[in-house]
Design an enzyme around this catalytic site. Structure first.
Site, PDB file in Angstrom:
ATOM      1  N   GLU A 115       0.849  -1.198   0.000  1.00  0.00           N
ATOM      2  CA  GLU A 115       0.000   0.000   0.000  1.00  0.00           C
ATOM      3  C   GLU A 115       0.880   1.241   0.000  1.00  0.00           C
ATOM      4  O   GLU A 115       2.082   1.145   0.267  1.00  0.00           O
ATOM      5  CB  GLU A 115      -0.910  -0.007   1.232  1.00  0.00           C
ATOM      6  N   HIS A 239      -9.445  10.765   3.689  1.00  0.00           N
ATOM      7  CA  HIS A 239      -9.328   9.962   2.464  1.00  0.00           C
ATOM      8  C   HIS A 239      -9.804  10.859   1.325  1.00  0.00           C
ATOM      9  O   HIS A 239     -10.819  11.533   1.461  1.00  0.00           O
ATOM     10  CB  HIS A 239     -10.208   8.714   2.587  1.00  0.00           C
ATOM     11  N   ARG A 290      -2.122  10.623  -1.287  1.00  0.00           N
ATOM     12  CA  ARG A 290      -3.419  10.928  -0.678  1.00  0.00           C
ATOM     13  C   ARG A 290      -3.608  12.362  -0.181  1.00  0.00           C
ATOM     14  O   ARG A 290      -4.575  13.019  -0.504  1.00  0.00           O
ATOM     15  CB  ARG A 290      -3.562  10.050   0.557  1.00  0.00           C
ATOM     16  N   HIS A 351     -11.027   9.987   7.850  1.00  0.00           N
ATOM     17  CA  HIS A 351     -10.807   8.539   7.751  1.00  0.00           C
ATOM     18  C   HIS A 351     -10.212   7.942   9.021  1.00  0.00           C
ATOM     19  O   HIS A 351     -10.522   6.828   9.378  1.00  0.00           O
ATOM     20  CB  HIS A 351      -9.870   8.289   6.562  1.00  0.00           C
ATOM     21  N   ARG A 386      -0.867   8.690   9.764  1.00  0.00           N
ATOM     22  CA  ARG A 386      -0.844   7.227   9.915  1.00  0.00           C
ATOM     23  C   ARG A 386      -0.415   6.552   8.630  1.00  0.00           C
ATOM     24  O   ARG A 386      -0.927   6.859   7.555  1.00  0.00           O
ATOM     25  CB  ARG A 386      -2.237   6.746  10.299  1.00  0.00           C
TER      26      ARG A 386
HETATM   27  C1  LIG Z   1     -13.581   2.233   6.120  1.00  0.00           C
HETATM   28  C2  LIG Z   1     -12.374   1.966   6.960  1.00  0.00           C
HETATM   29  C3  LIG Z   1     -11.341   1.190   6.457  1.00  0.00           C
HETATM   30  C4  LIG Z   1     -10.202   0.928   7.237  1.00  0.00           C
HETATM   31  N1  LIG Z   1      -9.216   0.114   6.746  1.00  0.00           N
HETATM   32  C5  LIG Z   1      -8.153  -0.217   7.537  1.00  0.00           C
HETATM   33  C6  LIG Z   1      -7.166  -1.149   7.106  1.00  0.00           C
HETATM   34  O1  LIG Z   1      -7.245  -1.689   6.012  1.00  0.00           O
HETATM   35  N2  LIG Z   1      -6.130  -1.439   7.957  1.00  0.00           N
HETATM   36  C7  LIG Z   1      -6.004  -0.865   9.197  1.00  0.00           C
HETATM   37  O2  LIG Z   1      -5.038  -1.159   9.917  1.00  0.00           O
HETATM   38  N3  LIG Z   1      -6.943   0.014   9.625  1.00  0.00           N
HETATM   39  C8  LIG Z   1      -8.004   0.334   8.849  1.00  0.00           C
HETATM   40  N4  LIG Z   1      -8.948   1.213   9.305  1.00  0.00           N
HETATM   41  C9  LIG Z   1      -8.814   1.736  10.670  1.00  0.00           C
HETATM   42  C10 LIG Z   1      -9.150   0.639  11.693  1.00  0.00           C
HETATM   43  O3  LIG Z   1     -10.270  -0.080  11.234  1.00  0.00           O
HETATM   44  C11 LIG Z   1      -9.458   1.236  13.051  1.00  0.00           C
HETATM   45  O4  LIG Z   1      -8.466   2.127  13.428  1.00  0.00           O
HETATM   46  C12 LIG Z   1      -9.546   0.145  14.137  1.00  0.00           C
HETATM   47  O5  LIG Z   1     -10.434  -0.851  13.724  1.00  0.00           O
HETATM   48  C13 LIG Z   1      -9.985   0.727  15.458  1.00  0.00           C
HETATM   49  O6  LIG Z   1     -10.221  -0.331  16.351  1.00  0.00           O
HETATM   50  P1  LIG Z   1     -10.590  -0.035  17.861  1.00  0.00           P
HETATM   51  O7  LIG Z   1     -10.666  -1.362  18.528  1.00  0.00           O
HETATM   52  O8  LIG Z   1      -9.679   0.975  18.413  1.00  0.00           O
HETATM   53  O9  LIG Z   1     -12.037   0.632  17.779  1.00  0.00           O
HETATM   54  P2  LIG Z   1     -13.351   0.197  16.992  1.00  0.00           P
HETATM   55  O10 LIG Z   1     -13.186  -1.020  16.183  1.00  0.00           O
HETATM   56  O11 LIG Z   1     -13.859   1.413  16.321  1.00  0.00           O
HETATM   57  O12 LIG Z   1     -14.329  -0.203  18.177  1.00  0.00           O
HETATM   58  C14 LIG Z   1     -14.813   0.753  19.090  1.00  0.00           C
HETATM   59  C15 LIG Z   1     -15.678   0.046  20.109  1.00  0.00           C
HETATM   60  O13 LIG Z   1     -15.988   0.927  21.156  1.00  0.00           O
HETATM   61  C16 LIG Z   1     -17.369   0.886  21.429  1.00  0.00           C
HETATM   62  N5  LIG Z   1     -17.761   2.171  22.010  1.00  0.00           N
HETATM   63  C17 LIG Z   1     -17.568   3.423  21.530  1.00  0.00           C
HETATM   64  N6  LIG Z   1     -18.099   4.325  22.366  1.00  0.00           N
HETATM   65  C18 LIG Z   1     -18.631   3.634  23.398  1.00  0.00           C
HETATM   66  C19 LIG Z   1     -19.353   3.993  24.573  1.00  0.00           C
HETATM   67  N7  LIG Z   1     -19.622   5.270  24.885  1.00  0.00           N
HETATM   68  N8  LIG Z   1     -19.774   3.013  25.395  1.00  0.00           N
HETATM   69  C20 LIG Z   1     -19.530   1.705  25.118  1.00  0.00           C
HETATM   70  N9  LIG Z   1     -18.852   1.317  24.024  1.00  0.00           N
HETATM   71  C21 LIG Z   1     -18.423   2.267  23.181  1.00  0.00           C
HETATM   72  C22 LIG Z   1     -17.993   0.590  20.094  1.00  0.00           C
HETATM   73  O14 LIG Z   1     -19.288   0.070  20.273  1.00  0.00           O
HETATM   74  C23 LIG Z   1     -17.006  -0.434  19.555  1.00  0.00           C
HETATM   75  O15 LIG Z   1     -17.296  -1.698  20.093  1.00  0.00           O
HETATM   76  C24 LIG Z   1     -10.096   1.488   8.537  1.00  0.00           C
HETATM   77  C25 LIG Z   1     -11.128   2.266   9.037  1.00  0.00           C
HETATM   78  C26 LIG Z   1     -12.259   2.505   8.271  1.00  0.00           C
HETATM   79  C27 LIG Z   1     -13.353   3.335   8.852  1.00  0.00           C
END
Ligand SMILES: Cc1cc2nc3c(=O)[nH]c(=O)nc-3n(C[C@H](O)[C@H](O)[C@H](O)COP(=O)(O)OP(=O)(O)OC[C@H]3O[C@@H](n4cnc5c(N)ncnc54)[C@H](O)[C@@H]3O)c2cc1C
Length: 533
Positions: A115, A239, A290, A351, A386
């Site tokens: 990438e 993005h 980007r 993004h 990032r």
């Molecule tokens: C379209 C898209 C494509 C992406 N592609 C990539 C990729 O290819 N590779 C990569 O490395 N990253 C990618 N990313 C980024 C990556 O997906 C995220 O940074 C990562 O998944 C974040 O994980 P997390 O566990 O920190 O939070 P999340 O997976 O966002 O989970 C957050 C959790 O917190 C909970 N939560 C939030 N607020 C509260 C609250 N007040 N009370 C209780 N629960 C709460 C939610 O319900 C959820 O369960 C992408 C992001 C997007 C949007």
């Protein structure tokens, strides 16, 4: 009250990895807003970066990460995460994540893609839906674990600290969370010896974002209100091409469309209609990196007062377009756009949230008893921008690191004291839900227009003035009416917006994702923007 040892808030990659590691020794309660798979993790497309190829090295992955981060990264963190990446991938494979492989049956190796910003092929993936596969495997493992209780449908409101102890201590020690049961509307106090925030990013502060509906910065706002520092909140990644559609606000048009000849043009009805504009900004035109493409689109949108620009690939043969972009073609057709004949209206979209709760290498925040991991944190990995596919990796490494530190120091975590129940004696049911909707829309619009890709001090100050007015209104509303998920999110969205704007005003230079016309140059010394409550 819950009888669990540790509370994890969030059921994405960071939260579930932490919960699974903790559950080897202690009882864990996982709380999630809405469904378990409602975070960004399930939406990740590309994959996860790790050095797995014989020709690749940790040094190269570290250098690529530092270059993307414009020197604002903390080298110690970058090394820590990247050296643990192969182990993280192995862990996911053991849990059954079916990463794509290649080669003959007896010599199968992981298929690695490349990438932007990576000097080698090093992205493991499950077709173009890696996040979905990771989320499903982690959820299954957590559901099967006897020491894990999963409680979806809980919107956490605030952290429980010494201020909420029945015998008031006023300390910053964190004992759990107050959470709204989204089905019954009742607020519960969940207490534990330690709490891990893994609540994802704050992308929904912006009108256009690829992040899911719940990315309202809840964890960042809760930690800040409880007294933890946050860092580099001005570093928001955009993005370049998200579909412009007022109903479908987060459909990505992959960069591959530009890679296969797609051209960015001015839409009809405006000076220069139908003409390409990227050639004016960069010799690589549509194939520039980007951030350059995103800035150029933003420039044209602001210069001409457009709602969107056009991405046109209709000059390619229809079969070529359908074959290369089957998912996008079908999705757009369903919205009345035939991309083999018409241009696609696009805008840049928020993004990824690079900044967040400041943590150390063990996932510790400033507050005793409070840990954090994943997109809600600023660990030092991403710096000012990032590198693609480094974020799921950060979730996995810091989810495990936080769990390891809690278990290593378990003897020092005391049982929680009795805490005060949520006080609803002075609030009534809201009679003016319209305020929430109005404010939510207003925040997302001015953040988009004033605190987007290209900033100026004047625009940031305008945003700050609006935030001040809205904060008074929202706090008054919050003090009078019973909490709802929308109100919780609005309050956090506003708090996150305030932190973003304040951080952006403090950075007197352009670096990485923060670009301001008033300070277009990069200073010699890279410094974090750290906000202290
Ligand atoms: C379209 C898209 C494509 C992406 N592609 C990539 C990729 O290819 N590779 C990569 O490395 N990253 C990618 N990313 C980024 C990556 O997906 C995220 O940074 C990562 O998944 C974040 O994980 P997390 O566990 O920190 O939070 P999340 O997976 O966002 O989970 C957050 C959790 O917190 C909970 N939560 C939030 N607020 C509260 C609250 N007040 N009370 C209780 N629960 C709460 C939610 O319900 C959820 O369960 C992408 C992001 C997007 C949007």
């Amino acid at each position: 009250m819950s009888g669990h040892d540790v509370i994890v808030v969030g059921s994405g990659a960071a939260g579930l990895i932490a919960a699974l590691a903790l559950a080897e020794k202690v009882k864990v309660l996982v709380l999630a807003k809405g469904a378990l798979n409602s975070g960004s993790t399930a939406w990740a497309q590309g994959g996860i970066a790790a050095v797995l190829d014989a020709g690749d090295t940790f040094e190269d992955h570290i250098r690529d990460t530092m270059v993307a981060g414009a020197g604002l990264n903390r080298l110690e963190t970058v090394e820590f995460v990247i050296e643990r990446a192969p182990h993280a991938i192995e862990l996911l494979m053991r849990m059954g994540v079916p990463f794509n492989t290649e080669g003959p049956d007896n010599q199968k190796a992981l298929h690695l893609t490349r990438e932007g910003g990576h000097s080698h092929r090093r992205i493991v993936h499950v077709a173009d839906a890696t996040g979905h596969a990771v989320q499903s495997a982690l959820e299954k493992a957590a559901e099967d674990h006897p020491n894990i209780t999963l409680l979806p449908g809980r919107a956490c409101i605030d952290l429980i600290t010494g201020r909420h102890e029945l015998r008031y201590s006023g300390s910053g020690r964190v004992w759990g969370v107050y959470a709204l049961d989204q089905a019954t509307g009742r607020v519960e106090a969940h207490t534990a010896r330690a709490t891990v925030l893994a609540t994802g990013g704050a992308g929904r502060c912006y009108l256009f974002s690829t992040a899911p509906r719940g990315a309202t910065g809840d964890g960042i706002a809760m930690a800040w209100r409880a007294g933890a520092r946050v860092s580099n909140m001005e570093m928001m990644q955009f993005h370049p091409t998200c579909l412009y559609n007022l109903d479908v606000k987060n459909f990505l048009i992959t960069e591959a469309v530009r890679g296969e000849g797609g051209r960015l043009k001015i839409p009809s009805g405006y000076p220069g209609a139908g003409r390409r504009f990227m050639t004016r900004f960069d010799s690589r035109a549509e194939l520039a990196p980007r951030d350059i493409v995103a800035r150029a689109i933003d420039h044209e949108i602001k210069r001409l007062g457009l709602d969107y620009v056009h991405l046109d690939i209709s000059h390619q043969p229809p079969e070529f377009v359908r074959e290369h972009f089957p998912t996008i073609y079908e999705k757009l057709l369903g919205l009345g756009i035939d991309m083999t004949k018409q241009p696609i209206p696009v805008v840049p979209a928020q993004h990824y949230t690079c900044g967040g709760i400041l943590i150390d290498l063990h996932g510790r925040t400033d507050l005793p008893g409070l840990y954090a991991a994943g997109e809600c944190t600023e660990s030092g990995l991403h710096g000012a921008n990032r590198l693609a596919s480094n974020s799921l990796l950060e979730c996995l490494v810091f989810g495990e690191a936080a769990a390891a530190d809690i278990l290593a120091n378990w003897g020092s975590f005391e049982p929680p004291p009795q805490v005060r129940p949520w006080d609803e004696s002075r609030v009534t049911d809201s009679d003016e839900e319209v305020i929430i909707k109005q404010n939510w829309t207003e925040i997302r619009r001015f953040m988009w227009n004033y605190v987007g890709i290209v900033r100026t001090t004047k625009r940031l100050e305008r945003a700050q003035n609006r935030i001040k007015l809205l904060t008074e209104e929202v706090e008054e509303y919050y003090g009078q009416f019973r909490v709802s998920t929308d109100l919780i999110e609005l309050r956090n969205l506003l708090q996150s917006a305030e932190l973003i704007v304040r951080s952006a005003l403090m950075r007197k230079e352009s670096r990485g994702l923060h670009y301001t016309l008033d300070y277009p140059d990069m200073l010699r010394e890279a410094k974090d923007t750290i906000l202290v409550p």
